[in-house]
Design a protein around this motif. Structure first.
Motif, PDB file in Angstrom:
ATOM      1  N   ALA A 177       0.833  -1.207   0.000  1.00  0.00           N
ATOM      2  CA  ALA A 177       0.000   0.000   0.000  1.00  0.00           C
ATOM      3  C   ALA A 177       0.867   1.255   0.000  1.00  0.00           C
ATOM      4  N   ALA A 178       1.945   1.241   0.792  1.00  0.00           N
ATOM      5  CA  ALA A 178       2.817   2.419   0.883  1.00  0.00           C
ATOM      6  C   ALA A 178       3.570   2.668  -0.409  1.00  0.00           C
ATOM      7  N   ASN A 179       3.775   1.623  -1.199  1.00  0.00           N
ATOM      8  CA  ASN A 179       4.546   1.732  -2.432  1.00  0.00           C
ATOM      9  C   ASN A 179       3.681   2.047  -3.647  1.00  0.00           C
ATOM     10  N   SER A 180       2.410   2.280  -3.423  1.00  0.00           N
ATOM     11  CA  SER A 180       1.491   2.560  -4.537  1.00  0.00           C
ATOM     12  C   SER A 180       2.084   3.646  -5.439  1.00  0.00           C
ATOM     13  N   PRO A 181       2.276   3.357  -6.734  1.00  0.00           N
ATOM     14  CA  PRO A 181       3.006   4.285  -7.607  1.00  0.00           C
ATOM     15  C   PRO A 181       2.148   5.448  -8.085  1.00  0.00           C
ATOM     16  N   TYR A 182       2.824   6.499  -8.480  1.00  0.00           N
ATOM     17  CA  TYR A 182       2.122   7.608  -9.127  1.00  0.00           C
ATOM     18  C   TYR A 182       1.773   7.181 -10.549  1.00  0.00           C
ATOM     19  N   ILE A 183       0.516   7.424 -10.931  1.00  0.00           N
ATOM     20  CA  ILE A 183       0.052   7.035 -12.263  1.00  0.00           C
ATOM     21  C   ILE A 183      -0.212   8.302 -13.072  1.00  0.00           C
ATOM     22  N   PRO A 184       0.560   8.521 -14.128  1.00  0.00           N
ATOM     23  CA  PRO A 184       0.424   9.760 -14.901  1.00  0.00           C
ATOM     24  C   PRO A 184      -0.888   9.794 -15.685  1.00  0.00           C
ATOM     25  N   HIS A 200       5.328  12.123  -5.050  1.00  0.00           N
ATOM     26  CA  HIS A 200       4.413  11.083  -4.598  1.00  0.00           C
ATOM     27  C   HIS A 200       5.126  10.057  -3.726  1.00  0.00           C
ATOM     28  N   SER A 201       6.406   9.820  -4.008  1.00  0.00           N
ATOM     29  CA  SER A 201       7.142   8.778  -3.289  1.00  0.00           C
ATOM     30  C   SER A 201       7.280   9.080  -1.807  1.00  0.00           C
ATOM     31  N   VAL A 202       7.190  10.366  -1.412  1.00  0.00           N
ATOM     32  CA  VAL A 202       7.256  10.694   0.015  1.00  0.00           C
ATOM     33  C   VAL A 202       5.944  11.231   0.570  1.00  0.00           C
ATOM     34  N   SER A 203       5.045  11.669  -0.291  1.00  0.00           N
ATOM     35  CA  SER A 203       3.765  12.177   0.205  1.00  0.00           C
ATOM     36  C   SER A 203       2.751  11.053   0.409  1.00  0.00           C
ATOM     37  N   HIS A 204       2.920   9.930  -0.309  1.00  0.00           N
ATOM     38  CA  HIS A 204       1.936   8.850  -0.202  1.00  0.00           C
ATOM     39  C   HIS A 204       2.147   7.926   0.995  1.00  0.00           C
ATOM     40  N   PRO A 205       3.371   7.441   1.282  1.00  0.00           N
ATOM     41  CA  PRO A 205       3.538   6.487   2.391  1.00  0.00           C
ATOM     42  C   PRO A 205       3.148   7.088   3.738  1.00  0.00           C
ATOM     43  N   ASP A 206       2.691   6.231   4.641  1.00  0.00           N
ATOM     44  CA  ASP A 206       2.362   6.644   5.999  1.00  0.00           C
ATOM     45  C   ASP A 206       3.622   6.541   6.851  1.00  0.00           C
ATOM     46  N   LEU A 211       5.799  -0.571  11.362  1.00  0.00           N
ATOM     47  CA  LEU A 211       6.441  -1.641  10.596  1.00  0.00           C
ATOM     48  C   LEU A 211       7.297  -1.053   9.478  1.00  0.00           C
ATOM     49  N   LEU A 212       6.793  -0.033   8.803  1.00  0.00           N
ATOM     50  CA  LEU A 212       7.579   0.632   7.768  1.00  0.00           C
ATOM     51  C   LEU A 212       8.783   1.333   8.375  1.00  0.00           C
ATOM     52  N   GLN A 213       8.605   1.934   9.528  1.00  0.00           N
ATOM     53  CA  GLN A 213       9.721   2.609  10.196  1.00  0.00           C
ATOM     54  C   GLN A 213      10.844   1.640  10.538  1.00  0.00           C
ATOM     55  N   PHE A 217      12.457   0.790   4.242  1.00  0.00           N
ATOM     56  CA  PHE A 217      11.553   1.259   3.196  1.00  0.00           C
ATOM     57  C   PHE A 217      11.424   2.788   3.195  1.00  0.00           C
ATOM     58  N   LEU A 218      11.058   3.364   4.329  1.00  0.00           N
ATOM     59  CA  LEU A 218      10.849   4.812   4.387  1.00  0.00           C
ATOM     60  C   LEU A 218      12.162   5.567   4.240  1.00  0.00           C
ATOM     61  N   LYS A 219      13.223   5.022   4.815  1.00  0.00           N
ATOM     62  CA  LYS A 219      14.533   5.669   4.681  1.00  0.00           C
ATOM     63  C   LYS A 219      14.931   5.752   3.217  1.00  0.00           C
ATOM     64  N   ASP A 220      14.742   4.653   2.490  1.00  0.00           N
ATOM     65  CA  ASP A 220      15.101   4.642   1.074  1.00  0.00           C
ATOM     66  C   ASP A 220      14.243   5.614   0.270  1.00  0.00           C
ATOM     67  N   LYS A 221      12.954   5.685   0.586  1.00  0.00           N
ATOM     68  CA  LYS A 221      12.066   6.631  -0.108  1.00  0.00           C
ATOM     69  C   LYS A 221      12.524   8.069   0.135  1.00  0.00           C
ATOM     70  N   PHE A 222      12.848   8.359   1.373  1.00  0.00           N
ATOM     71  CA  PHE A 222      13.278   9.695   1.769  1.00  0.00           C
ATOM     72  C   PHE A 222      14.576  10.084   1.060  1.00  0.00           C
TER      73      PHE A 222
END
Length: 446
Positions: A177-184, A200-206, A211-213, A217-222
């Protein structure tokens, strides 16, 4: 009246077997095959900003079986199988309901032979990455085909919906769910798509999901938001965004626990430093990381980060002062050389007494180099005798040896230690051995 109650033996035996089976069923294993050079594996349960030791076992002829203790918490577990640990590990999801079996080949490719959780996540990540890559290829080809564009975006959306539905009861669903991609949408240019995709890669994930923390996952997105690999020209723009809210993500980061924020900014600083973006790394360190380490890290981490920051390539070398005759000398005031070499040595170090004569001899053939040799000593007597053998060097004594001022300032862990500086006294490199030092100076990178 006391009545003796006789429990039927068959029923007692049945209950005993049932309890033994329940105990066996409640304990699970992580097993697998690794390259033959690895001999031991250690498991940790990952937490936001920290980790808990879970267990360890021997790897025999490339095989291991690790028993997970009963009632172990579900979550992300890290399997470390080599040194350095940050380069030799793999993370797995453990839900408490299944055994996990994996294969890690010699090219570090990970395959799960048994695990609903991990198979679902790895398959999803592979397929969604391929679908996004198809869209990038479409933009790169400069095509103008609404039908093909629709097919690609619909496939991306369908994949996401399918995996979200099929993993609703799994831990993997947090990541999917957190990795849901941006769809143009139709009409977006390639540049618009890349910018929106990054945001989108940082505004979408919770960012509040524990568990993500706990995972990377979140570190890599950031990190990937700040320094995108696809469009390096965005790095400067996004670097500035480190200091301002990053939409929903930054707001949540500020609200979350300090250990997690320390993990995020430590990872970002490490990536920037390793990629040569020294000004950006300094901005992250002074603006975020230093205070987070002081507040939430250990004293050892705080000192390590401080040393790494001041000694990273591109940083001005910390000042060194010494007396020569009746004059006060400083590293920063030295002039006339293309390169400066700092050598931290000791008159009681046999390796130093073996290497320094070779360095002095070799540098006679390389023009434009000055050497400052800093002796880490307990007393002056032997230093005076040994330093006199190297008349081509500037000599500094730092009493107190490992606890001396310059030993701490330059984070010296062994002697000899070498640094190469440019004409402005900025750190270029820290060669491991004197052969590496001479190779660098004879043919410096352009």
């Amino acid at each position: 009246m006391e009545i003796a109650y006789r429990f039927p033996m068959k029923k007692a035996l049945f209950l005993l077997l049932l309890c033994s089976a329940a105990e066996m069923w409640s304990q699970h294993t992580i097993s697998g095959t690794l390259p033959a050079e690895y001999t031991w594996i250690i498991a940790y349960r990952l937490l936001p900003g920290s980790e808990d030791f879970t267990g360890e076992t021997e790897i025999r002829e490339g095989r291991f079986v690790l028993n997970i203790p009963k009632n172990s918490a579900t979550g992300m577990y890290r399997l470390v199988y080599g040194i350095p640990q940050e380069d030799h590990y793999t993370d797995v999801l453990y839900n408490g309901n299944e055994d996990i079996e994996l294969v890690l080949d010699t090219k570090e490719k990970l395959t799960f032979l048994n695990s609903v959780e991990n198979t679902a996540l790895t398959t999803y990540l592979r397929e969604i990455a391929a679908a996004e890559q198809d869209i990038l290829i479409y933009y790169a080809s400069a095509k103008n085909s609404p039908a093909e564009f629709s097919r690609l975006t619909e496939n991306l959306e369908r994949l996401q919906r399918t995996y979200e539905k099929s993993t609703e009861e799994l831990l993997a669903s947090h990541f999917i769910a957190a990795n849901s991609p941006y769809i143009p949408t139709t009409g977006e240019s390639a540049a618009e798509y890349m910018i929106k995709r990054q945001a989108h890669s940082v505004s979408h994930p919770d960012f509040s999901d524990s568990l993500l923390q706990a995972s990377d996952f979140l570190k890599d997105k950031f990190i990937d938001y700040v320094m995108p690999a696809i469009q390096p020209d965005l790095i400067k723009t996004n670097r500035a965004d480190v200091s301002v809210p990053l939409g929903k993500a930054a707001a949540q980061i500020e609200a979350e626990n300090g250990e997690f924020r320390l993990k995020l900014f430590h990872g970002l600083w490490d990536r920037l430093s390793g990629s040569g973006f020294h000004d950006a790394a300094q901005e992250v360190y002074s603006g975020y990381l230093k205070s987070l380490a002081e507040r939430y890290g250990t004293k050892a981490l705080e000192e390590e980060l401080s040393a790494l920051n001041r000694l990273q390539p591109g940083a001005k070398a910390p000042e060194i002062l010494w007396e020569e005759g009746n004059q006060n000398r400083t590293l920063s005031s030295l002039q006339g050389a293309h390169y400066y070499v700092l050598i931290f040595w000791s008159s009681g170090c046999s390796h130093c007494l073996h290497q320094l004569p070779k360095v002095q001899s070799a540098l006679k053939e390389i023009p434009g180099i000055k050497v400052v040799a800093v002796g880490l000593e307990d007393d002056k007597a032997s230093w005076v005798k040994e330093s006199a053998k190297f008349p081509l060097f500037e000599h500094v004594i730092s009493l107190g040896k490992w606890d001396s001022e310059y030993s701490r300032l330059y984070a010296i862990k062994k002697t000899p230690t070498y640094f190469v500086l440019d004409a402005e006294k900025r750190i270029l490199t820290q060669p491991e051995e004197y052969e590496d030092l001479l190779t660098y100076l004879k043919d410096p990178p352009q």
